[in-house]
Motif scaffolding. Structure first.
Motif, PDB file in Angstrom:
ATOM      1  N   UNK A  34       0.830  -1.206   0.000  1.00 44.81           N
ATOM      2  CA  UNK A  34       0.000   0.000   0.000  1.00 44.81           C
ATOM      3  C   UNK A  34       0.866   1.257   0.000  1.00 44.81           C
ATOM      4  N   UNK A  35       1.936   1.252   0.798  1.00 41.97           N
ATOM      5  CA  UNK A  35       2.835   2.404   0.830  1.00 41.97           C
ATOM      6  C   UNK A  35       3.543   2.598  -0.508  1.00 41.97           C
ATOM      7  N   UNK A  36       3.933   1.492  -1.133  1.00 42.44           N
ATOM      8  CA  UNK A  36       4.548   1.588  -2.467  1.00 42.44           C
ATOM      9  C   UNK A  36       3.586   2.210  -3.461  1.00 42.44           C
ATOM     10  N   UNK A  37       2.331   1.768  -3.448  1.00 42.03           N
ATOM     11  CA  UNK A  37       1.332   2.305  -4.373  1.00 42.03           C
ATOM     12  C   UNK A  37       1.088   3.787  -4.127  1.00 42.03           C
ATOM     13  N   UNK A  38       1.130   4.189  -2.861  1.00 45.47           N
ATOM     14  CA  UNK A  38       0.865   5.583  -2.509  1.00 45.47           C
ATOM     15  C   UNK A  38       1.926   6.520  -3.083  1.00 45.47           C
ATOM     16  N   UNK A  39       3.179   6.074  -3.100  1.00 38.39           N
ATOM     17  CA  UNK A  39       4.234   6.920  -3.648  1.00 38.39           C
ATOM     18  C   UNK A  39       4.465   6.697  -5.132  1.00 38.39           C
ATOM     19  N   UNK A  40       4.436   5.441  -5.574  1.00 34.27           N
ATOM     20  CA  UNK A  40       4.776   5.123  -6.956  1.00 34.27           C
ATOM     21  C   UNK A  40       3.658   5.460  -7.930  1.00 34.27           C
ATOM     22  N   UNK A  41       2.394   5.397  -7.487  1.00 35.05           N
ATOM     23  CA  UNK A  41       1.273   5.684  -8.378  1.00 35.05           C
ATOM     24  C   UNK A  41       1.355   7.069  -9.012  1.00 35.05           C
ATOM     25  N   UNK A  42       1.460   8.147  -8.204  1.00 37.94           N
ATOM     26  CA  UNK A  42       1.574   9.482  -8.786  1.00 37.94           C
ATOM     27  C   UNK A  42       2.828   9.658  -9.648  1.00 37.94           C
ATOM     28  N   UNK A  43       3.938   9.058  -9.221  1.00 34.66           N
ATOM     29  CA  UNK A  43       5.162   9.156 -10.023  1.00 34.66           C
ATOM     30  C   UNK A  43       4.946   8.499 -11.393  1.00 34.66           C
ATOM     31  N   UNK A  44       4.276   7.350 -11.420  1.00 41.27           N
ATOM     32  CA  UNK A  44       4.000   6.677 -12.679  1.00 41.27           C
ATOM     33  C   UNK A  44       3.137   7.517 -13.605  1.00 41.27           C
ATOM     34  N   UNK A  45       2.165   8.227 -13.045  1.00 43.02           N
ATOM     35  CA  UNK A  45       1.305   9.088 -13.860  1.00 43.02           C
ATOM     36  C   UNK A  45       2.132  10.170 -14.541  1.00 43.02           C
ATOM     37  N   UNK A  46       3.020  10.817 -13.794  1.00 45.86           N
ATOM     38  CA  UNK A  46       3.829  11.876 -14.394  1.00 45.86           C
ATOM     39  C   UNK A  46       4.850  11.323 -15.381  1.00 45.86           C
ATOM     40  N   UNK A  47       5.383  10.133 -15.121  1.00 43.83           N
ATOM     41  CA  UNK A  47       6.259   9.502 -16.108  1.00 43.83           C
ATOM     42  C   UNK A  47       5.505   9.258 -17.411  1.00 43.83           C
ATOM     43  N   UNK A  48       4.275   8.792 -17.308  1.00 44.19           N
ATOM     44  CA  UNK A  48       3.466   8.527 -18.497  1.00 44.19           C
ATOM     45  C   UNK A  48       3.145   9.826 -19.243  1.00 44.19           C
ATOM     46  N   UNK A  49       2.755  10.855 -18.517  1.00 46.86           N
ATOM     47  CA  UNK A  49       2.400  12.119 -19.151  1.00 46.86           C
ATOM     48  C   UNK A  49       3.610  12.793 -19.794  1.00 46.86           C
ATOM     49  N   UNK A  50       4.788  12.569 -19.218  1.00 48.65           N
ATOM     50  CA  UNK A  50       6.012  13.144 -19.779  1.00 48.65           C
ATOM     51  C   UNK A  50       6.643  12.244 -20.841  1.00 48.65           C
ATOM     52  N   UNK A  51       5.945  11.156 -21.193  1.00 47.96           N
ATOM     53  CA  UNK A  51       6.422  10.198 -22.190  1.00 47.96           C
ATOM     54  C   UNK A  51       7.782   9.618 -21.789  1.00 47.96           C
ATOM     55  N   UNK A  52       7.874   9.306 -20.500  1.00 50.10           N
ATOM     56  CA  UNK A  52       9.104   8.742 -19.944  1.00 50.10           C
ATOM     57  C   UNK A  52       8.837   7.373 -19.322  1.00 50.10           C
ATOM     58  N   UNK A  53       7.812   6.676 -19.813  1.00 53.34           N
ATOM     59  CA  UNK A  53       7.424   5.407 -19.193  1.00 53.34           C
ATOM     60  C   UNK A  53       8.575   4.406 -19.188  1.00 53.34           C
ATOM     61  N   UNK A  54       9.290   4.287 -20.293  1.00 53.54           N
ATOM     62  CA  UNK A  54      10.396   3.338 -20.359  1.00 53.54           C
ATOM     63  C   UNK A  54      11.596   3.808 -19.541  1.00 53.54           C
ATOM     64  N   UNK A  55      11.635   5.101 -19.223  1.00 60.98           N
ATOM     65  CA  UNK A  55      12.701   5.598 -18.356  1.00 60.98           C
ATOM     66  C   UNK A  55      12.617   4.949 -16.984  1.00 60.98           C
ATOM     67  N   UNK A  56      11.393   4.758 -16.496  1.00 57.61           N
ATOM     68  CA  UNK A  56      11.226   4.105 -15.200  1.00 57.61           C
ATOM     69  C   UNK A  56      11.804   2.708 -15.199  1.00 57.61           C
ATOM     70  N   UNK A  57      11.569   1.964 -16.268  1.00 57.12           N
ATOM     71  CA  UNK A  57      12.111   0.611 -16.360  1.00 57.12           C
ATOM     72  C   UNK A  57      13.634   0.642 -16.397  1.00 57.12           C
TER      73      UNK A  57
END
Length: 292
Positions: A27-50
């Protein structure tokens, strides 16, 4: 033999402390990683996370080589390695003809190979599997405090930087023309990405940590186009995926980390089919003209 809803949904968490710890950690991971994932997606940096998830591996491996499965050593090593790779790829992209995605891919491959080699030098195959796939069912107090602390810092930082982050996603040229905060915001955002991947590494390992970051974010995009709404849906999806994945692993005797990511992947596939914002069924059977 029939099982009651209590036995299926609640009993594993009520009866076993390691399941409760895993649930809190997910749950704590989802709370922090969820918003970060959204901004990675919006910035077209999804593969950067990987790529960054793999970039932390050599630092964590060096920490393991020096101190064994020491949380402070592996966390510090992974954080330093992740930030170093992010900065190095950015410098290479600015100093040469190589684009940032290509330089990041090169560093990511080098980091992955180096990290696996370092762990193999001292550890066993079991140690390597723990590093690569995590030990969500073995989270101790120190790991939970680390993951919770990272989630707290992430939410506070995003609250302070929300407007420039959104503006950079929508119109980075305009942000650069009215403020000099762009590079600072980008750097802080990369640090938050690395921090959440380091937290996810404790539970899901380097290969799966990015899953709880990007799959809920991609799921959220099919349900809303509002940034705040996407953050809420992504966070909720991550939390539900964590709980459902743990229950799946308990009842079917599956590895817990992969089970969590499989549930998140199932939510993504369901949203891809049924989501009102660009889902396949919505595209195949659009409503009447001007119909809501």
């Amino acid at each position: 033999m029939a099982f009651s809803p209590y036995e299926i949904l609640l009993a594993p968490f009520v009866e076993f402390e390691f399941m409760r710890r895993a649930l809190v950690g997910a749950a704590a991971l989802a709370l922090g990683a969820g918003p970060i994932g959204v901004f990675l997606m919006l910035r077209r940096m999804s593969l950067t996370g990987d790529a960054m998830a793999h970039a932390i591996l050599p630092g964590a491996a060096i920490g393991f080589l020096v101190a064994g499965f020491s949380l402070p050593a592996m966390t510090f090593g992974g954080f330093v390695a992740g930030v170093a790779v992010a900065l190095a790829s950015g410098l290479v992209a600015r100093a040469t003809l190589l684009k940032e995605d290509a330089s990041l891919a090169a560093f990511y491959l080098l980091s992955l190979a180096l990290g696996v080699t370092i762990v193999s030098m001292r550890g066993s195959n079991v140690d390597l599997m723990h590093v690569l796939f995590g030990t969500v069912l073995a989270l101790d107090d120190a790991a939970l405090f680390l993951i919770g602390g990272i989630a707290t810092v992430t939410l506070v930082a995003l609250a302070l930087l929300f407007r420039p982050l959104v503006l950079e996603c929508v119109d980075p040229v305009y942000l650069a023309s009215v403020s000099r905060a762009g590079p600072v915001v980008h750097l802080v955002f990369l640090v938050l990405v690395v921090s959440n991947l380091v937290g996810g590494f404790q539970a899901l390992g380097t290969l799966l940590a990015v899953g709880l970051m990007m799959l809920p974010a991609a799921t959220a995009r099919f349900w809303t186009s509002d940034v705040t709404g996407m953050i809420a849906v992504a966070t909720g999806t991550g939390m539900v995926s964590g709980a459902a994945g743990l229950l799946l692993s308990y009842h079917l005797e599956l590895p817990a980390g992969p089970a969590i990511i499989l549930v998140a992947g199932g939510a993504y596939l369901g949203s891809l089919l049924l989501g009102p914002q660009g889902g396949l069924l919505r595209l195949a059977f659009p409503g009447r003209h001007l119909e809501a």
